[in-house]
Design an enzyme around this catalytic site. Structure first.
Site, PDB file in Angstrom:
ATOM      1  N   HIS A 354       0.845  -1.153  -0.062  1.00  0.00           N
ATOM      2  CA  HIS A 354       0.027  -0.136   0.091  1.00  0.00           C
ATOM      3  C   HIS A 354       0.791   1.240   0.062  1.00  0.00           C
ATOM      4  CE1 HIS A 354      -3.238  -2.968   0.857  1.00  0.00           C
ATOM      5  NE2 HIS A 354      -4.111  -2.060   0.315  1.00  0.00           N
ATOM      6  N   GLU A 597     -11.970  -9.782  -3.500  1.00  0.00           N
ATOM      7  CA  GLU A 597     -10.624  -9.857  -3.029  1.00  0.00           C
ATOM      8  C   GLU A 597     -10.034 -11.166  -2.542  1.00  0.00           C
ATOM      9  OE1 GLU A 597      -9.220  -6.242  -1.219  1.00  0.00           O
ATOM     10  OE2 GLU A 597     -10.726  -6.468   0.081  1.00  0.00           O
ATOM     11  N   ASN A 620      -5.428  -6.241  -6.765  1.00  0.00           N
ATOM     12  CA  ASN A 620      -4.111  -6.597  -6.197  1.00  0.00           C
ATOM     13  C   ASN A 620      -4.178  -7.631  -5.052  1.00  0.00           C
ATOM     14  OD1 ASN A 620      -3.273  -4.226  -7.404  1.00  0.00           O
ATOM     15  ND2 ASN A 620      -3.764  -3.033  -5.675  1.00  0.00           N
ATOM     16  N   ARG A 631       2.681  -9.727  -1.322  1.00  0.00           N
ATOM     17  CA  ARG A 631       3.224  -8.647  -2.206  1.00  0.00           C
ATOM     18  C   ARG A 631       4.140  -7.729  -1.654  1.00  0.00           C
ATOM     19  NH1 ARG A 631      -2.299  -5.374  -2.931  1.00  0.00           N
ATOM     20  NH2 ARG A 631      -2.618  -4.648  -0.854  1.00  0.00           N
ATOM     21  N   CYS A 668     -11.062  -1.999  -8.993  1.00  0.00           N
ATOM     22  CA  CYS A 668     -10.412  -0.625  -8.504  1.00  0.00           C
ATOM     23  C   CYS A 668      -8.853  -1.181  -8.162  1.00  0.00           C
ATOM     24  CB  CYS A 668     -11.013  -0.117  -7.396  1.00  0.00           C
ATOM     25  SG  CYS A 668     -11.184  -1.306  -6.119  1.00  0.00           S
TER      26      CYS A 668
END
Length: 746
Positions: A354, A597, A620, A631, A668
């Protein structure tokens, strides 16, 4: 063994060049293992080359080379496993290199140096006497090789070249946010020298207070580390306990304060006391007491960091800087004055963390995973950050600066070309309207972002304002913030996501410590466990919407079950009913959606359609969970690939099922703001894409130059590929065929 390993790896890490590092490595390893020879061979163009030795002929360095199919060293690299021989010359793969002068060595132990599945080289120890090396010696060399892999890989990536008489050092990392910038470095989290200048203090009382605060923060940080290791009776736990003991007023902590009372600044006091003790301990004969000098140095640097770095953000208020840090969290970037931030470079973190997403939202060039960036002093150095190529140039010469100023001007011209069409809607050549929204979270940028012709805010990250507070904001404080966002939207649609903390988005006043935060207490899980906070936020959002008469929807993050949706909707109904009673007909019921997600919900869209109004695909996290890749972990973040054919098939399936069950759907995630990703999403049927403001003009420009029919053909080709790189090659060729090669590298 742990201390010896640490000493060797620290020596390698602190080396300024690969040659220096390898020389130190072979000398220290030979001494630690009490052998007659230690050598390192590095893989260069499929040949193993003798790169450093202590025991073989020095003139053989660089001359002895062998393919993987030859010699015992080649066997170790080829098999990627340790080889231990008492009489090496009897092995069929043994090969003599006369220039190395190794005929007299019999015992042979070698381990491969492997970094992320790639063999970098081989480390070898040899002895004259014929003997089998012990299991302990095998374990030591294997452990050392594993620890060295990261360091050698980093040193190999660091390149030096001469430019106009100046030496420029190039570090390489992973691009997290594109762009180029030239500025001086501001280092946070690097090594602070213990040797500080002697400076007298003006106000002894104020200086004592500042030092006591730094000692308190140091104690808190050490206690946090101790708690982390309290279940393990290992060396780290003992080190933390030893450092905490040294902080006591009866020990170094008291001596620091006494030095301040003698008239010295806090930094000078810590430095003076520490250096005195280090000198005393180093002069002692007892090995244990001599080792304590290391603890004194480490503690001194920790306290100095607490004294020096809390104020560093206030330095050079008028000069943009490139922030260099071990890890940059979201709050740090959000609080950093935008006009001061030219770029971000971190040693840790993932390309889709983030913090990286915030950097992209700010339009700031960012590079992550830049190993060994703290191996040399960087603070205040002139730098060029080239995040398009994942490179950081330190101390560039005038000709390099001139070249990069030209590149920056070229990029600016391209952005201006994209921006010229922003007043035109994103409509494909066959008249398909694509709605483009922005992701937002920083209040200061919302109005400017929306002025750039977005169709609205597709994702408002409500957690970012929470991160900038010192406690949970009240309902009225939240109403004020949300009204500003809705007012800036000028009646365009706004999707407000409820609080999504945890993972890599911590709240400074409500720390959440977990071993695996990405799979832990975050998103709607946190909100449902704290209904008192959740209800306040829901009420604040609905009040702001009613007061502004806005087209606002509410989005629930990190939902993993139907039960969670039902519980969240019960709180939503409660908040709405309360406001209805308080404000009457002025309160309109907003639409509610969930973030798609967590992979399990891909198979429950039929049930979800009965409970909510829409879904928003968070590409993501969906990618992270489908690929089982953290990630934020540089060791595996390279495996994070949103173009993996399996990910693309999952996204296509989600679009088909949303159509089937009458669910509105948007995307998004970061994929929506990449040219290749946006093309494939539109090909799948997604017509609502939300992205960072910096991508908006480019995606609008792209959509106006393609047709859905040709995108369908592209999608069929892409879905037949077997890996993400093949997918990229197919889409790259498609863009070039349309004369859009200028978008290939974005």
């Amino acid at each position: 063994m742990l201390t010896t390993l640490r000493d060797i790896t620290q020596s390698v890490a602190m080396s300024s060049s690969l040659e220096e590092a390898l020389t130190s490595l072979v000398q220290r390893t030979k001494q630690a293992m009490m052998t007659q020879c230690c050598s390192v061979y590095l893989l260069q163009q499929q040949d193993l080359v003798l790169s450093a030795t202590d025991g073989l002929a020095q003139e053989a360095i660089g001359r002895v080379r062998m393919p993987l199919s030859e010699g015992l060293v080649g066997l170790v690299a080829q098999r990627e496993e340790l080889v231990n021989l008492a009489k090496a010359h009897l092995h069929p793969r043994f090969k003599i290199f006369p220039e190395a002068a190794e005929e007299h060595f019999q015992a042979f132990l070698a381990a491969p140096i492997i970094y992320q599945k790639q063999v970098l080289g081989v480390i070898v120890v040899q002895q004259n006497k014929a003997r089998q090396f012990s299991e302990g010696e095998e374990a030591f060399l294997m452990t050392l090789a594993a620890q060295l892999a990261v360091l050698i890989h980093s040193l190999q990536k660091k390149v030096s070249y001469q430019s106009s008489g100046n030496q420029t050092v190039i570090y390489e990392g992973i691009s997290a946010s594109r762009g180029i910038a030239i500025a001086h470095a501001l280092v946070l989290g690097g090594d602070i020298p213990l040797e500080q200048p002697d400076k007298a203090c003006v106000d002894t009382e104020a200086e004592q207070k500042r030092l006591q605060q730094a000692l308190h923060r140091s104690r808190d940080a050490l206690n946090a580390l101790l708690q982390r290791f309290e279940r393990e009776d290992d060396e780290v736990g003992h080190i933390m306990k030893a450092l905490l003991a040294l902080l006591d007023e009866q020990s170094l902590g008291g001596d620091y304060l006494a030095e301040v009372r003698s008239g010295w600044q806090a930094e000078s006091a810590v430095s003076r006391v520490s250096l005195r003790y280090i000198e005393q301990f180093s002069a002692m004969d007892d090995p244990y007491l001599k080792e304590r000098s290391r603890d004194v140095r480490e503690l001194g640097q920790k306290v100095l960091r607490q004294l020096i770095e809390p104020d560093k953000l206030m330095l050079h208020p008028d000069e943009p800087v490139i922030l260099v840090a071990r890890e940059a969290d979201t709050g740090l970037l959000a609080e950093f004055p935008r006009q001061k931030l030219a770029g971000v470079v971190t040693e840790l973190g993932g390309v889709n963390s983030h913090a990286a997403i915030v950097a992209r939202a700010l339009g700031v060039p960012a590079i992550i995973g830049m190993e060994q960036i703290f191996s040399r002093p960087l603070d205040g150095q002139l730098m060029v950050i080239n995040a398009n190529r994942g490179q950081l140039l330190v101390a560039p010469g005038p000709s390099v600066i001139k070249e990069y100023r030209s590149l920056i001007a070229s990029e600016k011209a391209q952005q201006q070309e994209f921006a010229r069409e922003l007043d035109k809607p994103a409509v494909t050549l066959d008249n398909k309207r694509i709605h483009l929204f922005i992701n937002a979270g920083l209040l200061s940028g919302v109005e400017n972002q929306l002025a750039e012709a977005a169709d609205g805010i597709g994702l408002y990250r409500s957690e970012i304002p929470f991160m900038l507070e010192h406690s949970f904001p009240s309902e009225s404080a939240q109403v004020k913030v949300y009204r500003q966002v809705l007012k800036a939207a000028s009646h365009r649609p706004v999707v407000m996501r409820t609080l999504d903390v945890g993972g890599d988005k911590p709240l400074p006043y409500f720390p959440i410590k977990e071993e695996n935060p990405s799979l832990g207490w975050r998103g709607v899980r946190f909100s449902l466990d704290h209904p008192e906070l959740f209800l306040i936020q829901l009420r604040a959002m609905m009040r702001a919407s009613a007061l502004e008469k806005a087209a606002m929807s509410i989005l629930l993050p990190m939902v993993s079950s139907i039960d969670e949706i039902n519980m969240a909707m019960a709180y939503f109904d409660q908040a709405f009913d309360e406001l209805k009673q308080e404000f009457g007909a002025r309160t309109a019921r907003p639409k509610v959606g969930i973030m798609l997600e967590v992979p399990v919900l891909l198979f429950q869209l039929e049930e979800i359609a009965q409970l909510v109004d829409f879904v928003s695909v968070g590409s993501n996290d969906l990618t992270q969970y489908l690929l089982a890749v953290d990630r934020n972990n540089p060791r595996v973040s390279g495996l994070f690939d949103a173009f993996h054919p399996g990910i693309l098939r999952a996204l296509r399936r989600a679009r088909i099922d949303c159509d089937k069950y009458g669910l509105d759907v948007s995307v998004c995630g970061e994929l929506a703001g990449e040219p290749m990703g946006a093309l494939l999403l539109v090909a799948m049927g997604y017509d609502r894409l939300s992205m960072n403001q910096g991508s908006l003009a480019m995606i609008n420009y792209l959509m106006r130059r393609v047709s859905c029919e040709e995108l369908q053909n592209l999608l069929q080709q892409v879905l037949s590929q077997t890996d993400g790189q093949d997918v990229r090659e197919v889409v790259r060729a498609f863009l070039i065929s349309l004369g859009l090669g200028n978008l290939v590298n974005h």
